[in-house]
Write a protein that holds these residues in place. Sequence first.
Motif, PDB file in Angstrom:
ATOM      1  N   ASP A 177       0.839  -1.184   0.000  1.00 52.86           N
ATOM      2  CA  ASP A 177       0.000   0.000   0.000  1.00 52.86           C
ATOM      3  C   ASP A 177       0.888   1.254   0.000  1.00 52.86           C
ATOM      4  O   ASP A 177       1.845   1.357   0.779  1.00 52.86           O
ATOM      5  CB  ASP A 177      -0.908  -0.003   1.234  1.00 52.86           C
ATOM      6  N   ARG A 178       0.579   2.210  -0.857  1.00 47.35           N
ATOM      7  CA  ARG A 178       1.401   3.413  -0.993  1.00 47.35           C
ATOM      8  C   ARG A 178       1.435   4.225   0.300  1.00 47.35           C
ATOM      9  O   ARG A 178       2.507   4.626   0.768  1.00 47.35           O
ATOM     10  CB  ARG A 178       0.876   4.270  -2.147  1.00 47.35           C
ATOM     11  N   GLU A 180       0.861   3.352   3.406  1.00 41.21           N
ATOM     12  CA  GLU A 180       1.594   2.662   4.471  1.00 41.21           C
ATOM     13  C   GLU A 180       3.097   2.705   4.214  1.00 41.21           C
ATOM     14  O   GLU A 180       3.897   2.877   5.138  1.00 41.21           O
ATOM     15  CB  GLU A 180       1.118   1.210   4.578  1.00 41.21           C
ATOM     16  N   SER A 181       3.484   2.560   2.953  1.00 45.31           N
ATOM     17  CA  SER A 181       4.908   2.586   2.609  1.00 45.31           C
ATOM     18  C   SER A 181       5.504   3.965   2.897  1.00 45.31           C
ATOM     19  O   SER A 181       6.622   4.072   3.416  1.00 45.31           O
ATOM     20  CB  SER A 181       5.100   2.236   1.135  1.00 45.31           C
ATOM     21  N   ARG A 247       8.442  -1.878  -1.497  1.00 46.89           N
ATOM     22  CA  ARG A 247       7.992  -0.863  -0.527  1.00 46.89           C
ATOM     23  C   ARG A 247       8.483   0.523  -0.928  1.00 46.89           C
ATOM     24  O   ARG A 247       7.731   1.499  -0.861  1.00 46.89           O
ATOM     25  CB  ARG A 247       8.498  -1.222   0.871  1.00 46.89           C
TER      26      ARG A 247
END
Length: 351
Positions: A177-178, A180-181, A247
């Motif tokens: 997930d962008r 979260e990264s 990530r």
Amino acid sequence: MKIGLVRRGHSATGGAEAYLLRFAAEAARIGHEPVLITTSDWPRGRWPHPGLIQIPGRTPAEFASAFAKTSAGCDVVMSLERVPGCDVFRAGDGVHAAWLERRGEFESWWRRAVRRWNPKHGQILRLEREVFNPAQTGWIIANSRMVSDEIARFSPFPADRIQVVYNGFQPFEKWPDRAESRRALGLGDEFCVLFVGSGWERKGLATAMAAIEMTEDACLLVAGRGPADLYRSEKAKFLGPVSDLPRIFAAADVFVLPTWYDPFSNACLEALAAGLPVVTTQANGCAEILTPGVHGSVVDPGDALAIAEQLDFWKKRAAGAGPACRELAAGFSIQRNVTETLAVLERAKSA
């Protein structure tokens, strides 16, 4: 076919090693038998196929001499090293004479003088001339038109025995997930530019650093091993060697590689697969597949201002470039690369 694959030395993060493993796995899957001819520093546990021949090779010349005395019993031999006598030479490292020429454009006079006396370069250039002798090598695979043109410029090798086969990559299984990264990397709303690789001088990290200083509300993530203490900027974050590449690709907005010389950057393919536009130079063979303004931008090596201008260009457009970038990357699979490479090997075997 029983296919001999030649590579001197071993790096756990090396692009050539990763390519050999991907190629061998796909070739074995469709019924071929890969045999690795290498030096003792290649870990046996990292070659999952029965065929492994280890020979001396402290220097390129010693390895070439040992290879000449080795009988692997293969139907055809493809070398990623400059060793005379192979059926096919894959020029994945490019043309050393061309690299030295390009490097000289960015070096001081005293560094060029010191390099002339370095016996390593003389040894590699001699082996390269032998490999580019059509009496010594059957076919050459170039991984870009740039490299193919350089071979023609620096050698008498016949053009009809040089085949361009672009690199192929194995897509990542899952993209994180962008949001979260970005949180995990401590990023806020700033425009995030990603640089991945080792050999920072050749890959133009100094140019990327200068460009990020000229770009407002932007940060630079640097992934890979290198002398971080020589590159200082409050807008740069050094991540060191990264095992979880998806990530950092997911967190970035654009990928930058201002390289002085890169036959064809696999990292650029991975960035495109992540939906990132690629800002690179004309000295990168991967630039040949990019449509400027659609998949990225192409500038002259060493031009930090041009890089900064292109980063500003992509600030408002990067989010919409994802579908076109991913579609382009999808056409450069390892399966395609293996199919095209095997066709060259079949021709060499039949010659």
